[in-house]
Design a protein around this motif. Sequence first.
Motif, PDB file in Angstrom:
ATOM      1  N   ASP A   1     -42.974   8.694  50.336  1.00 36.66           N
ATOM      2  CA  ASP A   1     -43.452   9.488  51.529  1.00 36.66           C
ATOM      3  C   ASP A   1     -44.186   8.731  52.492  1.00 36.66           C
ATOM      4  O   ASP A   1     -44.056   8.587  53.731  1.00 36.66           O
ATOM      5  CB  ASP A   1     -43.888  10.792  51.407  1.00 36.66           C
ATOM      6  N   ALA A   2     -45.123   8.074  51.805  1.00 38.42           N
ATOM      7  CA  ALA A   2     -46.111   7.161  52.492  1.00 38.42           C
ATOM      8  C   ALA A   2     -45.424   5.988  53.099  1.00 38.42           C
ATOM      9  O   ALA A   2     -45.812   5.723  54.354  1.00 38.42           O
ATOM     10  CB  ALA A   2     -47.377   6.675  51.660  1.00 38.42           C
ATOM     11  N   VAL A   3     -44.475   5.351  52.488  1.00 41.70           N
ATOM     12  CA  VAL A   3     -43.952   4.137  53.121  1.00 41.70           C
ATOM     13  C   VAL A   3     -42.850   4.693  54.157  1.00 41.70           C
ATOM     14  O   VAL A   3     -42.943   3.978  55.306  1.00 41.70           O
ATOM     15  CB  VAL A   3     -42.999   3.497  51.908  1.00 41.70           C
ATOM     16  N   LEU A   4     -42.105   5.672  53.972  1.00 42.82           N
ATOM     17  CA  LEU A   4     -41.119   6.210  55.126  1.00 42.82           C
ATOM     18  C   LEU A   4     -42.012   6.564  56.255  1.00 42.82           C
ATOM     19  O   LEU A   4     -41.744   6.298  57.423  1.00 42.82           O
ATOM     20  CB  LEU A   4     -40.403   7.335  54.449  1.00 42.82           C
TER      21      LEU A   4
ATOM     22  N   GLU B   1     -43.881   4.978  61.937  1.00 43.86           N
ATOM     23  CA  GLU B   1     -45.223   5.039  62.720  1.00 43.86           C
ATOM     24  C   GLU B   1     -45.547   3.699  63.388  1.00 43.86           C
ATOM     25  O   GLU B   1     -46.243   3.275  64.347  1.00 43.86           O
ATOM     26  CB  GLU B   1     -46.351   5.496  62.088  1.00 43.86           C
ATOM     27  N   HIS B   2     -44.583   2.768  63.004  1.00 43.30           N
ATOM     28  CA  HIS B   2     -44.687   1.266  63.425  1.00 43.30           C
ATOM     29  C   HIS B   2     -43.199   0.827  64.280  1.00 43.30           C
ATOM     30  O   HIS B   2     -42.397   1.744  64.005  1.00 43.30           O
ATOM     31  CB  HIS B   2     -45.159   0.337  62.293  1.00 43.30           C
ATOM     32  N   ASN B   3     -43.671  -0.166  64.922  1.00 45.73           N
ATOM     33  CA  ASN B   3     -42.373  -0.595  65.701  1.00 45.73           C
ATOM     34  C   ASN B   3     -42.139  -2.118  65.823  1.00 45.73           C
ATOM     35  O   ASN B   3     -40.805  -2.197  65.714  1.00 45.73           O
ATOM     36  CB  ASN B   3     -43.047  -0.364  67.373  1.00 45.73           C
ATOM     37  N   THR B   4     -42.951  -2.870  65.011  1.00 40.86           N
ATOM     38  CA  THR B   4     -42.341  -4.334  64.864  1.00 40.86           C
ATOM     39  C   THR B   4     -42.616  -4.887  63.465  1.00 40.86           C
ATOM     40  O   THR B   4     -43.071  -4.321  62.714  1.00 40.86           O
ATOM     41  CB  THR B   4     -43.043  -5.333  65.769  1.00 40.86           C
ATOM     42  N   MET B   5     -41.466  -5.692  63.212  1.00 41.46           N
ATOM     43  CA  MET B   5     -41.452  -6.322  61.931  1.00 41.46           C
ATOM     44  C   MET B   5     -41.406  -7.744  61.975  1.00 41.46           C
ATOM     45  O   MET B   5     -40.665  -8.485  62.986  1.00 41.46           O
ATOM     46  CB  MET B   5     -40.423  -5.674  60.943  1.00 41.46           C
ATOM     47  N   ILE B   6     -41.814  -8.409  61.100  1.00 38.01           N
ATOM     48  CA  ILE B   6     -41.679  -9.967  61.060  1.00 38.01           C
ATOM     49  C   ILE B   6     -40.497 -10.048  60.264  1.00 38.01           C
ATOM     50  O   ILE B   6     -40.429  -9.765  59.229  1.00 38.01           O
ATOM     51  CB  ILE B   6     -42.793 -10.741  60.559  1.00 38.01           C
ATOM     52  N   LEU B   7     -39.315 -10.588  60.712  1.00 32.48           N
ATOM     53  CA  LEU B   7     -38.066 -10.720  59.864  1.00 32.48           C
ATOM     54  C   LEU B   7     -38.019 -12.210  59.630  1.00 32.48           C
ATOM     55  O   LEU B   7     -38.233 -13.100  60.365  1.00 32.48           O
ATOM     56  CB  LEU B   7     -36.863 -10.441  60.605  1.00 32.48           C
ATOM     57  N   ALA B   8     -37.880 -12.380  58.183  1.00 33.99           N
ATOM     58  CA  ALA B   8     -37.891 -13.851  57.688  1.00 33.99           C
ATOM     59  C   ALA B   8     -36.240 -14.097  57.097  1.00 33.99           C
ATOM     60  O   ALA B   8     -35.719 -13.195  56.628  1.00 33.99           O
ATOM     61  CB  ALA B   8     -38.718 -14.131  56.631  1.00 33.99           C
TER      62      ALA B   8
ATOM     63  N   TYR C   1     -37.697  -2.657  65.660  1.00 33.72           N
ATOM     64  CA  TYR C   1     -36.895  -2.005  64.720  1.00 33.72           C
ATOM     65  C   TYR C   1     -36.922  -0.351  64.836  1.00 33.72           C
ATOM     66  O   TYR C   1     -37.926   0.107  65.345  1.00 33.72           O
ATOM     67  CB  TYR C   1     -37.006  -2.404  63.093  1.00 33.72           C
ATOM     68  N   ALA C   2     -36.084   0.150  64.226  1.00 33.57           N
ATOM     69  CA  ALA C   2     -35.898   1.750  64.218  1.00 33.57           C
ATOM     70  C   ALA C   2     -35.633   1.751  62.867  1.00 33.57           C
ATOM     71  O   ALA C   2     -34.738   1.187  62.173  1.00 33.57           O
ATOM     72  CB  ALA C   2     -35.252   2.346  65.109  1.00 33.57           C
ATOM     73  N   SER C   3     -36.025   2.830  61.936  1.00 32.40           N
ATOM     74  CA  SER C   3     -35.771   3.126  60.594  1.00 32.40           C
ATOM     75  C   SER C   3     -35.147   4.473  60.400  1.00 32.40           C
ATOM     76  O   SER C   3     -35.348   5.608  61.156  1.00 32.40           O
ATOM     77  CB  SER C   3     -37.025   3.034  59.780  1.00 32.40           C
ATOM     78  N   ASP C   4     -34.214   4.608  59.510  1.00 29.68           N
ATOM     79  CA  ASP C   4     -33.487   5.794  58.887  1.00 29.68           C
ATOM     80  C   ASP C   4     -33.637   5.586  57.478  1.00 29.68           C
ATOM     81  O   ASP C   4     -32.933   4.875  56.893  1.00 29.68           O
ATOM     82  CB  ASP C   4     -31.918   5.884  59.567  1.00 29.68           C
ATOM     83  N   SER C   5     -34.524   6.504  56.955  1.00 24.95           N
ATOM     84  CA  SER C   5     -34.996   6.403  55.517  1.00 24.95           C
ATOM     85  C   SER C   5     -35.256   4.972  55.312  1.00 24.95           C
ATOM     86  O   SER C   5     -36.180   4.430  56.007  1.00 24.95           O
ATOM     87  CB  SER C   5     -33.776   6.941  54.871  1.00 24.95           C
ATOM     88  N   PHE C   6     -34.968   4.083  54.237  1.00 27.37           N
ATOM     89  CA  PHE C   6     -35.202   2.818  54.195  1.00 27.37           C
ATOM     90  C   PHE C   6     -34.303   1.699  54.992  1.00 27.37           C
ATOM     91  O   PHE C   6     -34.600   0.464  54.691  1.00 27.37           O
ATOM     92  CB  PHE C   6     -35.361   2.427  52.591  1.00 27.37           C
ATOM     93  N   SER C   7     -33.355   2.138  55.656  1.00 27.42           N
ATOM     94  CA  SER C   7     -32.606   1.283  56.488  1.00 27.42           C
ATOM     95  C   SER C   7     -33.274   0.902  57.652  1.00 27.42           C
ATOM     96  O   SER C   7     -33.720   2.010  58.444  1.00 27.42           O
ATOM     97  CB  SER C   7     -31.172   1.893  56.720  1.00 27.42           C
ATOM     98  N   LEU C   8     -33.341  -0.254  58.079  1.00 25.99           N
ATOM     99  CA  LEU C   8     -34.198  -0.644  59.236  1.00 25.99           C
ATOM    100  C   LEU C   8     -33.112  -1.279  60.459  1.00 25.99           C
ATOM    101  O   LEU C   8     -32.114  -2.180  59.899  1.00 25.99           O
ATOM    102  CB  LEU C   8     -35.278  -1.647  59.222  1.00 25.99           C
ATOM    103  N   TYR C   9     -32.961  -0.712  61.591  1.00 25.84           N
ATOM    104  CA  TYR C   9     -32.136  -1.356  62.471  1.00 25.84           C
ATOM    105  C   TYR C   9     -32.756  -2.108  63.522  1.00 25.84           C
ATOM    106  O   TYR C   9     -33.857  -1.949  63.974  1.00 25.84           O
ATOM    107  CB  TYR C   9     -31.230  -0.230  63.387  1.00 25.84           C
TER     108      TYR C   9
ATOM    109  N   LYS D   1     -59.218  -4.612  54.824  1.00 28.12           N
ATOM    110  CA  LYS D   1     -58.531  -3.442  55.192  1.00 28.12           C
ATOM    111  C   LYS D   1     -57.150  -3.868  55.478  1.00 28.12           C
ATOM    112  O   LYS D   1     -56.303  -2.560  55.573  1.00 28.12           O
ATOM    113  CB  LYS D   1     -59.140  -2.900  56.401  1.00 28.12           C
ATOM    114  N   ILE D   2     -56.367  -4.736  55.213  1.00 31.41           N
ATOM    115  CA  ILE D   2     -55.048  -5.541  55.549  1.00 31.41           C
ATOM    116  C   ILE D   2     -54.361  -4.046  54.809  1.00 31.41           C
ATOM    117  O   ILE D   2     -54.409  -4.045  53.455  1.00 31.41           O
ATOM    118  CB  ILE D   2     -54.707  -6.488  55.391  1.00 31.41           C
ATOM    119  N   LYS D   3     -53.236  -3.704  55.360  1.00 35.99           N
ATOM    120  CA  LYS D   3     -52.262  -2.934  54.710  1.00 35.99           C
ATOM    121  C   LYS D   3     -50.738  -3.306  55.470  1.00 35.99           C
ATOM    122  O   LYS D   3     -50.801  -3.696  56.659  1.00 35.99           O
ATOM    123  CB  LYS D   3     -52.698  -1.378  54.528  1.00 35.99           C
ATOM    124  N   GLY D   4     -49.678  -2.925  54.646  1.00 33.16           N
ATOM    125  CA  GLY D   4     -48.493  -3.120  55.210  1.00 33.16           C
ATOM    126  C   GLY D   4     -47.453  -3.013  54.393  1.00 33.16           C
ATOM    127  O   GLY D   4     -47.769  -2.483  53.197  1.00 33.16           O
ATOM    128  N   ILE D   5     -46.150  -3.334  54.648  1.00 30.40           N
ATOM    129  CA  ILE D   5     -45.060  -3.085  53.621  1.00 30.40           C
ATOM    130  C   ILE D   5     -44.376  -4.434  53.790  1.00 30.40           C
ATOM    131  O   ILE D   5     -43.889  -5.043  54.864  1.00 30.40           O
ATOM    132  CB  ILE D   5     -44.237  -2.106  54.269  1.00 30.40           C
TER     133      ILE D   5
END
Length: 156
Positions: free
Chosen positions: A10-13, A18-25, A39-47, A79-83
Motif C-alpha cells: 500500500d505504501a509503494v502504491l 503521489e509522484h509524477n516523474t521517473m528516471i527510466l534506464a 508516468y501514470a500508474s495503475d497498480s504496479f503498471s507504469l504508463y 532522508k532519501i527515499k524512493g522506489i
Amino acid sequence: MTGEEKQLRDAVLKYLQEHNTMILASSIDNMPWSCAIFYASDSFSLYFLSSKNTRHAQNISRNNRVSATVTEDYKDWAKIKGIQLEGAAKLLTEDEDKMKAIKVYLSKYPFVHPFLAKIMAPFPRIFSFLQKVARALPAMPDFIATPAEFYRIDPE
C-alpha cells in the motif's frame, strides 16, 4: 500476504500515485541510457508516452528490460527515499491497451488531452474513446508536440 507485506504494498502504491516523474534506464549493446519522464500508474503498471525516435524507445524496441527510479530531490542524504524497480517495457499496440493507458494517463494529467487528440486522430476507435473520456475535463490550451506512443512497464 502478511499484514506487513500489505502495508508495504500500500505504501509503494501510494508513493507511485503521489509522484509524477521517473528516471527510466534502458540499454542496448552494453550502452546504458537514462532519462526523466512523466508516468501514470495503475497498480504496479507504469504508463508513459514517448516518441519512437527517442533513444530510450529505440533501446526498448531492441531490449525491453528496463529499470526505473521514482524519487524526490533531497538535500539531506539520510532522508532519501524512493522506489527502484525493474521490469519489461512494452510498446502498446492493441486498442484496448491504448485506451486503458489513455484513461490512466488523463486521470493524472488532464492537460495532455489536446496532445493526445492530435496523436490519436488517425485511430478512429481510440480517438472516439478519448473524446468520451475528455468530455469531463476542463478546457485546456492546445499545444504542438511530436508524435508519441504509449508504453507500459510491468514489474517482474
